[in-house]
Design a protein around this motif. Structure first.
Motif, short mmCIF file in Angstrom:
data_model
loop_
_atom_site.label_atom_id
_atom_site.label_comp_id
_atom_site.label_asym_id
_atom_site.label_seq_id
_atom_site.Cartn_x
_atom_site.Cartn_y
_atom_site.Cartn_z
N MET A 1 -0.17 -5.96 7.41
CA MET A 1 -0.72 -7.00 8.42
C MET A 1 -2.33 -6.20 7.22
O MET A 1 -3.09 -6.25 7.93
CB MET A 1 -1.57 -6.24 9.51
N SER A 2 -3.11 -8.19 6.94
CA SER A 2 -4.62 -7.72 6.53
C SER A 2 -5.37 -8.07 7.16
O SER A 2 -5.88 -9.02 8.08
CB SER A 2 -4.23 -8.61 5.63
N ALA A 3 -6.70 -7.18 7.46
CA ALA A 3 -8.25 -7.79 8.07
C ALA A 3 -9.05 -7.54 6.78
O ALA A 3 -9.19 -7.92 5.84
CB ALA A 3 -8.64 -6.42 8.15
N SER A 4 -10.38 -8.95 7.28
CA SER A 4 -11.11 -8.45 6.70
C SER A 4 -12.41 -8.40 7.28
O SER A 4 -13.00 -8.66 7.62
CB SER A 4 -11.27 -10.61 6.33
N GLN A 5 -13.20 -7.67 6.26
CA GLN A 5 -14.15 -6.97 6.70
C GLN A 5 -15.19 -7.26 7.37
O GLN A 5 -16.07 -6.93 8.18
CB GLN A 5 -14.99 -5.89 5.28
N ASP A 6 -15.68 -8.44 7.20
CA ASP A 6 -17.41 -9.48 7.00
C ASP A 6 -16.34 -10.24 8.08
O ASP A 6 -17.14 -11.53 9.09
CB ASP A 6 -17.59 -9.87 6.73
N CYS A 7 -14.81 -10.14 9.00
CA CYS A 7 -14.62 -11.15 10.02
C CYS A 7 -14.72 -10.88 11.55
O CYS A 7 -13.91 -9.76 11.50
CB CYS A 7 -13.06 -11.16 10.23
N ILE A 8 -15.30 -11.12 12.22
CA ILE A 8 -16.13 -11.18 13.52
C ILE A 8 -14.64 -11.06 13.94
O ILE A 8 -14.42 -10.31 15.64
CB ILE A 8 -16.74 -11.93 14.36
N PHE A 9 -13.44 -11.80 14.30
CA PHE A 9 -12.06 -12.20 14.73
C PHE A 9 -11.65 -10.40 14.13
O PHE A 9 -10.80 -9.86 15.14
CB PHE A 9 -11.25 -12.69 15.14
N CYS A 10 -11.22 -9.94 13.16
CA CYS A 10 -10.85 -8.78 12.66
C CYS A 10 -11.56 -7.61 13.39
O CYS A 10 -10.91 -6.94 13.97
CB CYS A 10 -10.63 -9.16 10.94
N LYS A 11 -12.63 -7.95 13.65
CA LYS A 11 -13.30 -6.65 14.23
C LYS A 11 -12.91 -6.29 15.99
O LYS A 11 -12.71 -5.53 16.42
CB LYS A 11 -14.59 -6.83 14.16
N ILE A 12 -13.04 -7.50 16.26
CA ILE A 12 -12.56 -7.80 17.85
C ILE A 12 -11.33 -6.77 17.95
O ILE A 12 -11.05 -6.17 18.95
CB ILE A 12 -12.88 -9.26 18.36
N ILE A 13 -10.35 -7.46 16.90
CA ILE A 13 -8.91 -6.76 17.18
C ILE A 13 -8.83 -5.15 17.01
O ILE A 13 -7.95 -5.16 17.54
CB ILE A 13 -7.78 -7.31 16.37
N ALA A 14 -9.16 -4.79 16.26
CA ALA A 14 -9.75 -3.55 15.26
C ALA A 14 -10.92 -2.80 16.53
O ALA A 14 -10.79 -1.56 16.42
CB ALA A 14 -10.29 -3.42 14.44
N GLY A 15 -10.87 -3.61 18.16
CA GLY A 15 -11.81 -3.04 18.73
C GLY A 15 -13.24 -2.84 18.49
O GLY A 15 -14.01 -1.57 18.93
N GLU A 16 -14.08 -3.32 17.07
CA GLU A 16 -15.20 -3.04 16.93
C GLU A 16 -16.36 -3.32 17.41
O GLU A 16 -17.60 -3.21 17.87
CB GLU A 16 -15.22 -2.91 14.87
N ILE A 17 -15.89 -4.84 18.40
CA ILE A 17 -17.11 -5.10 18.57
C ILE A 17 -16.68 -5.65 20.45
O ILE A 17 -14.85 -5.96 20.36
CB ILE A 17 -16.52 -6.77 18.12
N PRO A 18 -16.73 -5.54 21.14
CA PRO A 18 -15.98 -5.65 23.13
C PRO A 18 -15.62 -7.31 22.94
O PRO A 18 -16.34 -7.58 22.10
CB PRO A 18 -17.10 -4.84 23.36
#
Ligand code: AMP
Ligand code: ZN
Length: 139
Positions: free
Chosen positions: A1-18
């Motif tokens: 599963m790849s994520a992009s460091q500066d992607c807001i939706f990847c951050k949402i998936i990771a729980g880093e943004i509510p």
């Protein structure tokens, strides 16, 4: 599963943004849009980062459509709109503002005058949270 460091939706998936999460499985994630074009506006994304329809894998897009159907059914049960659009935008001219493939589950009302490229207007977070609970109860 790849994520992009500066992607807001990847951050949402990771729980880093509510977010107001509605649903998650191994391949997809669904949550409320915080600038709802109409009440009950939700987004469905693949977990594997891909910027648009050209980049998304066949497996990811298939799974995303299946989850979008599930969310649309729950939205239908929750707020009984008079229609639902499944919308997906690619590129700035098409109105894409977040470059992680996503499908809008967009409830419609007669006469709401919504057009493609409807613009972003912040929603009421309490109201969005309550609608999220209602939709989740119908999943
Ligand atoms: P698009 O314009 O098709 O790229 O859609 C992106 C959508 O993401 C817009 O409807 C935004 O309101 C929504 N959005 C952007 N950031 C967030 C966020 N942090 N949480 C929920 N929705 C978001
Ligand atoms: Zn991403």
């Amino acid at each position: 599963m790849s994520a992009s460091q500066d992607c807001i939706f990847c951050k949402i998936i990771a729980g880093e943004i509510p977010c107001y999460k509605l649903y998650e499985d191994d391949a997809t994630f669904a949550f409320m849009d915080i600038n709802p074009a109409n009440d009950g506006h939700a987004l469905v994304i693949p977990k594997d980062h891909a910027k648009d329809v050209h980049a998304v894998s066949d497996d990811s897009i298939s799974r995303t459509v299946i989850t979008a159907k599930k969310i649309a059914t729950a939205v239908e049960k929750s707020i009984s709109p008079t229609g639902i659009n499944l919308v997906q935008c690619n590129g700035p001219a098409a109105g894409q503002s977040v470059f992680h493939f996503h499908m809008h589950v967009l409830p419609r009302r007669e006469g709401d005058e919504l057009k493609l490229n409807w613009g972003l207007k912040p929603g009421d977070m309490d109201a969005i949270g309550k609608l999220a609970d209602k939709i989740k109860s119908n999943l």
